[in-house]
Design an enzyme around this catalytic site. Structure first.
Site, PDB file in Angstrom:
ATOM      1  N   GLU A   1      -3.523 -13.402   5.194  1.00  0.00           N
ATOM      2  CA  GLU A   1      -1.750 -12.931   6.077  1.00  0.00           C
ATOM      3  C   GLU A   1      -1.348 -13.457   6.071  1.00  0.00           C
ATOM      4  O   GLU A   1      -1.141 -14.946   6.523  1.00  0.00           O
ATOM      5  CB  GLU A   1      -2.950 -12.011   7.010  1.00  0.00           C
TER       6      GLU A   1
ATOM      7  N   VAL B   1       0.454  -1.715  -0.450  1.00  0.00           N
ATOM      8  CA  VAL B   1       0.162  -0.277   0.092  1.00  0.00           C
ATOM      9  C   VAL B   1       0.757   1.055   0.218  1.00  0.00           C
ATOM     10  O   VAL B   1       0.826   2.451  -0.902  1.00  0.00           O
ATOM     11  CB  VAL B   1      -1.047   0.317   1.107  1.00  0.00           C
TER      12      VAL B   1
ATOM     13  N   GLY C   1      -0.595 -16.498  -2.752  1.00  0.00           N
ATOM     14  CA  GLY C   1       0.107 -14.801  -1.146  1.00  0.00           C
ATOM     15  C   GLY C   1      -1.568 -14.241  -0.937  1.00  0.00           C
ATOM     16  O   GLY C   1      -1.644 -12.698  -0.557  1.00  0.00           O
TER      17      GLY C   1
ATOM     18  N   LYS D   1     -12.844  -4.945  11.177  1.00  0.00           N
ATOM     19  CA  LYS D   1     -13.729  -3.593  10.521  1.00  0.00           C
ATOM     20  C   LYS D   1     -15.069  -3.429  10.536  1.00  0.00           C
ATOM     21  O   LYS D   1     -15.680  -2.476  10.321  1.00  0.00           O
ATOM     22  CB  LYS D   1     -13.545  -4.168   8.558  1.00  0.00           C
TER      23      LYS D   1
ATOM     24  N   GLU E   1     -10.062   5.473   5.942  1.00  0.00           N
ATOM     25  CA  GLU E   1     -10.373   4.735   5.110  1.00  0.00           C
ATOM     26  C   GLU E   1     -10.212   3.648   4.012  1.00  0.00           C
ATOM     27  O   GLU E   1     -10.447   2.782   4.094  1.00  0.00           O
ATOM     28  CB  GLU E   1     -10.740   5.814   4.072  1.00  0.00           C
TER      29      GLU E   1
ATOM     30  N   ASP F   1      -9.888 -10.624  11.190  1.00  0.00           N
ATOM     31  CA  ASP F   1      -9.791  -8.795  10.216  1.00  0.00           C
ATOM     32  C   ASP F   1     -11.085  -8.755   9.649  1.00  0.00           C
ATOM     33  O   ASP F   1     -11.441  -7.317  10.028  1.00  0.00           O
ATOM     34  CB  ASP F   1      -8.697  -9.481   9.138  1.00  0.00           C
TER      35      ASP F   1
HETATM   36  N1  HSE Z   1      -6.457 -10.294   4.359  1.00  0.00           N
HETATM   37  C1  HSE Z   1      -7.282  -8.960   4.237  1.00  0.00           C
HETATM   38  C2  HSE Z   1      -8.900  -9.671   2.816  1.00  0.00           C
HETATM   39  C3  HSE Z   1      -7.201  -7.842   3.141  1.00  0.00           C
HETATM   40  O1  HSE Z   1      -8.279 -10.538   1.900  1.00  0.00           O
HETATM   41  O2  HSE Z   1      -9.580  -8.895   2.427  1.00  0.00           O
HETATM   42  C4  HSE Z   1      -6.732  -7.178   4.913  1.00  0.00           C
HETATM   43  O3  HSE Z   1      -7.774  -6.694   5.039  1.00  0.00           O
END
Ligand code: HSE
Length: 428
Positions: A192, A15, A189, A207, A131, A203
Site C-alpha cells: 500500500e 478495482v 507494487g 478486516k 464484500e 489493513d
Molecule cells: N494490501 C492488501 C493486501 C489488499 O496485501 O492484501 C487490500 O486490502
C-alpha cells in the site's frame, strides 16, 4: 422489476476499472441473473484525463463524488476511493441522505465509522454492502451473514493481507531476510502507499473487526483489535519455526469468550500441514467455526482487479435482485457493544533466545519459566560456533500474563544474549 439498476461509480483505480469491465463485458449475464439491466450512469475520480484502459466517454463525469452520490439518476453509489474519512465518507453519507444504497470496498472507513454509517443507512431504509472490503475475491461476508446465519459462530480466523503472506512465504522459500523481501514486495507494487497498513497489520485488522461484528453480533470495534505486524519477524524465526513443524502467518483471530470479545491480529505459528500453514504467496484464507457447521475454510485471491471487482459486483447483484440484508447481518441498532477481552485465550508459545554457553544457563531459563507457572513442552538447542547458543522452547498452553512474567525475568538473566522472542502458537 425490470428498470435498470443505475450505478454511480466513485473511484476509477484498479478495482473501479474492474467494475466498469464487468458491467460492460457481462451486461447480458448480469441482466439475466438480476432480471434487470445493471448500468453505470456516472463516474468520478481524482483525475479525468488519465487513460484507464476502459471506455468511459458514455458515462457522465462528476468531479465531486458527493455530487455523484446525490444524482437523481443514480440508485447505488459504488464507493471505491478508499480512505477512512474525506471524500469516501462524505460521498457515502451523501448517498444515504439522498436515499441510495452504497456498495463499498473500503475497510478503513467501515472499521472506523461502520456503526454510525450502518445506523444512518438503516434509519433511511438503505443498505451498505462491503464484500470487497474483506479478503478480496473471497465471499466471506456473504458466507457469514447468509450461509452461516443459523450458527452460533465460535471463532473466525484469517490470513487477510496478501502482502504479508507474500513476504513471509518468500522469506521461507528463499532464506532472504525481511528487509530484502520487503523491498522486493515494494518493487512489485504489492505494498500500500503507506506500507504500515500492510506490514503493521492495520489493513488485516480492519478486516478482522468487520468480520467479528457480523460473527458476534456486535458493533465494529477496530480500536479493540490487539495489533502486531510482521516487522520483527526474522529469517531465524521462519527457519526455526519450520524446524519445529510450524509456519509463521499474520493471523487474525476473533472469538467471544467469558472474558469478552477477543480480536487479535498478530504473527502466530500454525502447523505447517494445516490449510493455513500451507497458504502460499498473496492468497488469503478465512476459517470460520460455527456450532453447527463445525469448521469451514475459504481460500482465494485477496486483492487485485478481477477478484475485488468480483466481490463488489456480488453486492451490486444482490441489490439488483432486491435482497435487503442489514450491513452487519442484523439491524445496526441491535448490535451490542462487546466488552474487549483483557487477556487472550491461553495458548502454547514459541520462544527463541540465545544463551551464553556456560554451565547452568539452561537451568536458569527452566527455573524462571517454572516459577512463572509456564511448562515446557519441547526444547531444542542448536549447534553453534560463537559463545552463545540458540535455544528454542515450545511451551504448553499458558496465559500471556504468566508468559510475560517469565519473559521479564528471563531478560534479567545474566546468561541471556538478547531479549527472547515469543510468538503465539494458534491451534487451527
Ligand atoms: N494490501 C492488501 C493486501 C489488499 O496485501 O492484501 C487490500 O486490502
Amino acid at each position: 422489476m425490470t428498470q435498470p439498476l443505475r450505478l454511480g461509480l466513485a473511484g476509477l483505480g484498479t478495482v473501479g476499472t474492474g467494475v466498469v469491465r464487468i458491467v460492460r463485458q457481462k451486461a447480458d449475464l448480469l441482466a439475466a441473473r438480476a432480471g434487470r439491466p445493471v448500468t453505470i450512469t456516472a463516474v468520478s475520480a481524482r483525475t479525468r484525463d488519465t487513460d484507464r484502459g476502459v471506455p468511459l466517454s458514455e458515462y457522465d463525469w462528476e468531479d465531486d463524488p458527493v455530487a455523484l452520490a446525490r444524482r437523481d439518476d443514480v440508485d447505488v453509489l459504488v464507493e471505491l476511493m478508499g480512505g477512512s474519512d474525506g471524500p469516501a465518507k462524505a460521498a457515502t453519507e451523501a448517498a444515504i441522505a439522498a436515499g441510495k444504497d452504497v456498495v463499498t470496498a473500503n475497510k478503513a472507513m467501515l472499521a472506523h465509522h461502520g456503526q454510525a454509517l450502518a445506523e444512518a443507512a438503516e434509519a433511511a431504509g438503505r443498505l451498505i454492502r462491503f464484500e470487497g472490503a474483506v479478503a478480496g475475491g473471497i465471499p466471506v461476508i456473504k458466507v457469514l451473514t447468509e450461509g452461516l446465519a443459523g450458527n452460533d459462530i465460535t471463532r473466525v480466523m484469517g490470513v487477510m493481507n496478501g502482502t504479508c503472506n507474500y513476504i513471509l512465504t518468500r522469506m521461507q522459500a528463499t532464506g532472504l531476510p525481511y528487509a530484502d523481501v520487503f523491498e522486493e514486495a515494494r518493487q512489485l507494487g504489492f505494498l500500500e502507499a503507506d506500507p504500515t497498513l500492510d506490514v503493521g497489520g492495520i489493513d488485516a485488522g480492519h478486516k478482522l473487526a468487520l468480520m467479528a461484528a457480523i460473527a458476534f453480533g456486535c458493533r465494529v470495534d477496530f480500536d479493540a483489535v490487539e495489533l502486531e505486524g510482521i516487522e520483527r519477524i526474522t529469517i531465524e524465526d521462519i527457519r526455526h519455526a519450520a524446524d519445529m513443524g510450524f509456519r509463521i502467518k499474520l493471523l487474525g483471530v476473533s472469538q467471544m469468550t467469558g472474558r469478552g470479545l477477543e480480536q487479535r491480529m498478530s504473527p502466530c505459528l500454525v502447523p505447517a500441514d494445516s490449510p493455513l500453514g500451507q497458504l502460499e504467496g498473496g492468497t488469503n484464507m478465512c476459517v470460520i467455526e460455527g456450532d453447527r457447521v463445525e469448521q469451514i475454510v475459504l481460500r482465494g485471491p485477496g486483492a487485485g482487479e478481477g477478484p475485488t471487482a468480483s466481490a463488489v459486483m456480488g453486492d451490486v447483484m444482490d441489490i439488483a435482485r432486491g435482497m435487503r440484508i442489514s450491513t452487519f447481518g442484523q439491524p445496526a441498532a441491535s448490535l451490542a457493544q462487546a466488552r474487549p477481552a483483557q487477556a487472550a485465550t491461553p495458548a502454547p508459545f514459541y520462544l527463541r533466545m540465545a544463551l551464553q554457553d556456560k554451565p547452568g544457563a539452561l537451568a536458569k531459563v527452566a527455573t524462571v519459566l517454572g516459577e512463572a507457572g509456564v511448562s515446557i513442552d519441547r526444547m531444542r538447542q542448536y549447534r553453534h560456533d560463537a559463545s552463545t547458543a540458540p535455544v528454542l522452547i515450545v511451551t504448553h498452553k499458558t496465559t500471556r500474563n504468566a508468559l510475560d512474567t517469565a519473559l521479564v525475568a528471563m531478560r534479567k538473566l545474566d546468561v541471556m544474549a538478547y531479549a527472547p522472542v515469543a510468538l503465539r502458537i494458534e491451534s487451527v
